[in-house]
Design a protein around this motif. Structure first.
Motif, short mmCIF file in Angstrom:
data_model
loop_
_atom_site.label_atom_id
_atom_site.label_comp_id
_atom_site.label_asym_id
_atom_site.label_seq_id
_atom_site.Cartn_x
_atom_site.Cartn_y
_atom_site.Cartn_z
N ALA A 690 0.96 -3.69 -5.34
CA ALA A 690 0.45 -2.31 -5.39
C ALA A 690 1.12 -1.46 -4.30
O ALA A 690 1.46 -0.29 -4.54
CB ALA A 690 -1.06 -2.30 -5.23
N TRP A 691 1.29 -2.05 -3.12
CA TRP A 691 1.98 -1.33 -2.03
C TRP A 691 3.42 -1.01 -2.44
O TRP A 691 3.91 0.10 -2.21
CB TRP A 691 1.98 -2.15 -0.75
N LEU A 692 4.08 -1.98 -3.03
CA LEU A 692 5.46 -1.78 -3.46
C LEU A 692 5.56 -0.68 -4.52
O LEU A 692 6.44 0.19 -4.46
CB LEU A 692 6.04 -3.08 -4.00
N GLU A 693 4.66 -0.73 -5.49
CA GLU A 693 4.69 0.27 -6.57
C GLU A 693 4.43 1.67 -6.03
O GLU A 693 5.10 2.64 -6.42
CB GLU A 693 3.65 -0.08 -7.63
N LYS A 694 3.50 1.79 -5.10
CA LYS A 694 3.18 3.09 -4.53
C LYS A 694 4.36 3.62 -3.70
O LYS A 694 4.73 4.80 -3.81
CB LYS A 694 1.93 3.00 -3.66
N ALA A 695 4.95 2.75 -2.89
CA ALA A 695 6.08 3.18 -2.05
C ALA A 695 7.28 3.57 -2.90
O ALA A 695 8.03 4.49 -2.56
CB ALA A 695 6.45 2.07 -1.07
N ALA A 696 7.49 2.87 -4.01
CA ALA A 696 8.66 3.12 -4.86
C ALA A 696 8.60 4.48 -5.54
O ALA A 696 9.63 4.97 -6.01
CB ALA A 696 8.79 2.02 -5.91
N VAL A 697 7.43 5.10 -5.61
CA VAL A 697 7.33 6.43 -6.22
C VAL A 697 6.98 7.49 -5.17
O VAL A 697 6.59 8.61 -5.51
CB VAL A 697 6.28 6.45 -7.36
N SER A 698 7.15 7.15 -3.91
CA SER A 698 6.86 8.10 -2.83
C SER A 698 7.78 9.32 -2.94
O SER A 698 8.91 9.23 -3.43
CB SER A 698 7.07 7.42 -1.48
#
Length: 862
Positions: A690-698
């Motif tokens: 979830a952290w990765l997915e959120k950061a990838a669309v920052s």
């Protein structure tokens, strides 16, 4: 090649036969038939100089007159126009035609996305008109630029003195630069741009107009570069008492450019990658790079332009000094420790390797075939380290006294490295004759250290031995500043007092071996050796793990703390290569844990402490690079740090609040977040996904790329989807797509080679654009060790094929891309032979460029 390019030697330098009182250039711009009229006044430097040999390449000579009379008797060959029977003083008029649209070399006058622009350093002016294209021929330029109305901005060096309309519907602008300069500093830009304007008031009260020209639509990305320029102008007045001298300062950003930027007087031409930034499209590293390069080119106004170099062998006179100045600028404005780490990484990753390879040369080379090949990390970065050593020896006040004398003596001149050292010596009344050996020294000197402690006399002894490099074994002893710190067992600093009662933390090693003794040392100390990397040398010093951990905890220098951690990791890797064990010492894991338990202070520095040394640094520890073992061990150690410290990485990441600020705090937060996520991706679970997915669309590019890099490092299941989304979102912005190409180049899965080849047909990729080539193939060769150094040679084949094409398209870029093959002898037999075979393919070309010839020949013979 039918004829081999001939070398030029420093020892053969002779002054020019003539000097030029003034030159007037008129450009009638056309994509395929630009007409250049050069009117100049020449004066012989001796009564016997009746002949003049001018440089010229790829020129169509239209007309030639001397004192208004057409000249028929001249000799014209591939790169020279030879005139004879000339008077002592004469007016020369030359008309030439050139073809900017088809000039893919990006030297001379060429087109970038429809705009006309120039690049004349080192020897590009000869592609514009016939001239003495050498840095010691200085004159005053007046330039008239004529173009159609659809090209609104007509720019050149100096101040604009006239503009208007012509009867045929075209318009013109005339520029005059009152300061004498060499041809390599000439610049012209003509195109349609968006313009950001500002002003700067100098310390003497003059208002200077500032203008930043960017491609249409890029204006929102220009403010950071403008702010960096104003900061550089203010800093140079404060730190070096140097004030800007023209009425206007202009920067133009173009997409097709071989280098980062060019310091042409009053009209800097920049690679757009070194200008354009906002947080949605640029990383924190990009912001730092832009600040540094804008500062660097501005600082050249005095150290490079007002005082230029007599000949190209003296290149480090301007570049080494100006790199030192831009490093100090960034350090004064930001983190001195992080900036020092950046500088040392450049030395260890690139310069030390260059010193050990076939292109090893002093910072003042003695022999040159193609000058473009000597815009190197040795001339720039080692040159800056030599200036830094002078600063360490003389102190800030002494160094500034030397700079003041240097400017007073040589303003408006073409000077030498000897002139610079003489100014430093005379201003401080010190003998720097031994120090000058650094200018002719090639290879990396090794510094060996041993210590003893006598409890009874409370005397601590440090013996330093300098060992010349293998490729320069007869080198006399250098003067080496060695900064140290002594720590007691409680981590306190011990005041230094040696047997001669001189208290100073900078020791001067002037012989092959010297012993320095320190008195009244109550207990055996821990020594911080070569504090802040006070000299560009390698160090041999046996120090136990506990002492290095002590330095990590207590050293006053942030750089030295980082260096201790690098040594800890490096020694662990070396021991693993030489044994069967792949277990990372628990004391190292505990040290990392303690750093993560209380993440305080400079979080960006903390992030650097937790990153393993790069492949090049680790490879330098071995005579033959153990590629497979290093790849395995780096992966293994990173995996162990990820698994054993997972709760700590998770806590740090979760507790760091998202911060989009561009200040040091925001940069630190993002840096530590990205490092934490890099390790966490290797032990991913639902929360980490979830952290990765959120950061990838920052909306912040630093955060977005941090997530992608973490996914690449872990070959994460979310990677493909994230890369596809990035591609779809950013195809309209080529500079952002360069970041995507770089990420694609570093992917580790077995499809890496096929994917890389397929990207050659991507609509955003263009082999004629240096930025695209560096992003994709440069990143692959530099950062994807696993696949570039594949045992089957496919990685080498990709680079070799590209170099064959670039030899025809852009030889200068080809030469720079060749670097990974230069160290072929450091690899095992099969890899070495495969790299050598790629070099031989180039050597066998009937049309091998001068840029590649010199490096290929030396690589094969070295």
């Amino acid at each position: 090649m039918s004829t081999k390019p001939q070398a030029k030697y420093l020892k053969d330098y002779t002054p020019p036969s003539h000097h030029v009182e003034s030159i007037e250039l008129t450009f009638e711009l056309s994509p395929n038939e630009t007409l250049v009229t050069a009117r100049s006044v020449w004066v012989a430097n001796s009564d016997t100089a009746t002949a003049l040999s001018l440089d010229g390449v790829d020129l169509d000579l239209v007309e030639l007159t001397v004192d208004g009379v057409a000249v028929d008797s001249y000799e014209l060959n591939e790169n020279k126009l030879n005139l004879s029977e000339l008077p002592t003083r004469f007016r020369l008029e030359i008309k030439t035609k050139i073809d900017p649209a088809n000039n893919t070399s990006l030297e001379g006058l060429y087109q970038s996305a429809g705009a006309f622009c120039t690049q004349c350093e080192a020897e590009g002016f000869r592609k514009i008109t016939y001239f003495l294209d050498r840095p010691d021929v200085l004159t005053v330029y007046t330039v008239k630029v004529i173009a159609s109305q659809n090209i609104p901005y007509l720019l050149s060096n100096g101040n604009k003195i006239e503009e208007g309309q012509l009867s045929d519907g075209r318009h013109f602008a005339t520029w005059h630069d009152p300061y004498r300069k060499p041809s390599y500093l000439f610049a012209l830009v003509a195109g349609d741009f968006d313009v950001l304007k500002d002003t700067f008031k100098t310390r003497s009260g003059r208002d200077v107009e500032l203008a930043l020209f960017v491609d249409k639509g890029n204006l929102p990305k220009a403010p950071h570069a403008m702010n960096s320029l104003k900061a550089a102008m203010a800093w140079d007045e404060t730190r070096f008492s140097l004030e800007y001298d023209l009425d206007i300062y202009m920067i133009v950003a173009v997409d097709f450019f071989n280098m980062g930027a060019m310091e042409n007087k009053g009209l800097n031409i920049f690679n757009s990658a070194c200008v354009l930034a906002n947080q949605e499209t640029a990383t924190d590293r990009d912001y730092h790079t832009i600040e540094s390069i804008v500062g660097h080119e501005y600082f050249h106004n005095w150290t490079g332009n007002r005082i230029t170099c007599r000949d190209w062998f003296q290149l480090s006179l301007k570049e080494g000094l100006t790199v030192f100045r831009d490093q100090e600028f960034s350090s004064d404005l930001g983190s001195r420790g992080l900036n020092r780490i950046d500088a040392v990484n450049a030395m260890r990753m690139h310069q030390f390797a260059e010193d050990e390879g076939p292109m090893a040369h002093p910072i003042r080379p003695e022999k040159v075939i193609e000058m473009n090949n000597f815009y190197t990390v040795t001339v720039y970065n080692k040159g800056a380290e030599v200036i830094r050593m002078l600063h360490s020896l003389l102190g800030e006040d002494g160094f500034q006294k030397g700079m003041l004398l240097y400017v007073e003596r040589h303003d408006g001149q073409a000077a030498t490295c000897d002139d610079f050292v003489a100014a430093m010596s005379d201003a401080n009344n010190v003998d720097l004759s031994q120090f000058k050996l650094w200018y002719s020294q090639h290879g990396t000197t090794t510094l060996k250290a041993t210590t003893t402690y006598d409890e009874q006399s409370r005397r601590y002894s440090l013996t330093l031995t300098q060992r010349p490099p293998k490729n320069n074994a007869s080198q006399p002893p250098l003067l080496i500043p060695v900064a140290i710190q002594l720590l007691d067992r409680n981590g306190n600093d011990i005041a230094l007092s040696n047997a001669s009662n001189v208290a100073n933390n900078v020791l001067q090693l002037s012989d092959y071996e010297q012993t320095f003794e320190f008195e009244n040392i109550q207990n055996e100390p821990v020594i911080v050796l070569l504090e802040d990397f006070s000299s560009p040398v390698k160090v041999q010093f046996e120090q136990c793990l506990e002492d290095k951990l002590h330095i990590l905890k207590f050293a006053r220098s942030d750089y030295s703390r980082w260096e201790a951690m690098q040594q800890i990791f490096t020694q662990a890797v070396v021991e693993a290569v030489n044994s069967e064990s792949r277990d990372l010492d628990s004391r190292i894991v505990d040290a990392c844990k303690s750093l993560l338990e209380k993440p305080v202070g400079d979080l960006a520095l903390l992030s650097e402490l937790l990153v393993l040394p790069n492949f090049e640094t680790l490879a330098s520890q071995f005579d033959t690079t153990p590629v497979d073992a290093l790849v395995e061990i780096i992966d293994c150690f990173e995996q162990q740090l990820a698994e054993k410290l997972k709760p700590y990485w998770s806590t740090v990441y979760a507790n760091l609040m998202e911060n989009h600020a561009l200040n040091a705090e925001g940069v630190g937060v993002r840096s530590l977040q990205n490092t934490s996520l890099y390790y966490l991706a290797k032990v991913s679970d639902a929360e980490i996904d979830a952290w990765l997915e959120k950061a990838a669309v920052s909306v912040n590019m630093t955060t977005k790329l941090g997530a992608l890099r973490a996914m690449v490092g872990a070959s994460h299941s979310l990677l493909e989807e994230s890369m596809t989304r990035f591609d779809g979102q950013w195809r309209h912005d080529l500079l952002v797509m360069d970041k995507w190409f770089a990420m694609q180049a570093m992917r580790r899965d077995e499809n890496a080679i096929a994917r890389l080849k397929s990207l050659f047909t991507h609509p955003c990729f263009d082999k004629s654009n240096p930025n695209r080539v560096r992003a994709l193939i440069g990143s692959f060769a530099r950062a994807n060790v696993r696949h570039f150094h594949r045992i089957d040679g496919q990685g080498y084949q990709i680079l070799g094929d590209l170099l064959l094409e670039l030899n025809d398209i852009n030889p200068q870029n080809a030469s720079r891309m060749l670097t990974p093959f230069m160290s072929w002898k450091r690899f095992d037999g099969q890899r070495a032979e495969q790299m050598k075979s790629q070099l031989q393919r180039l050597a066998d070309l009937p049309n091998l460029s001068d840029d590649l010839f010199e490096k290929v020949e030396k690589a094969l013979a070295g």
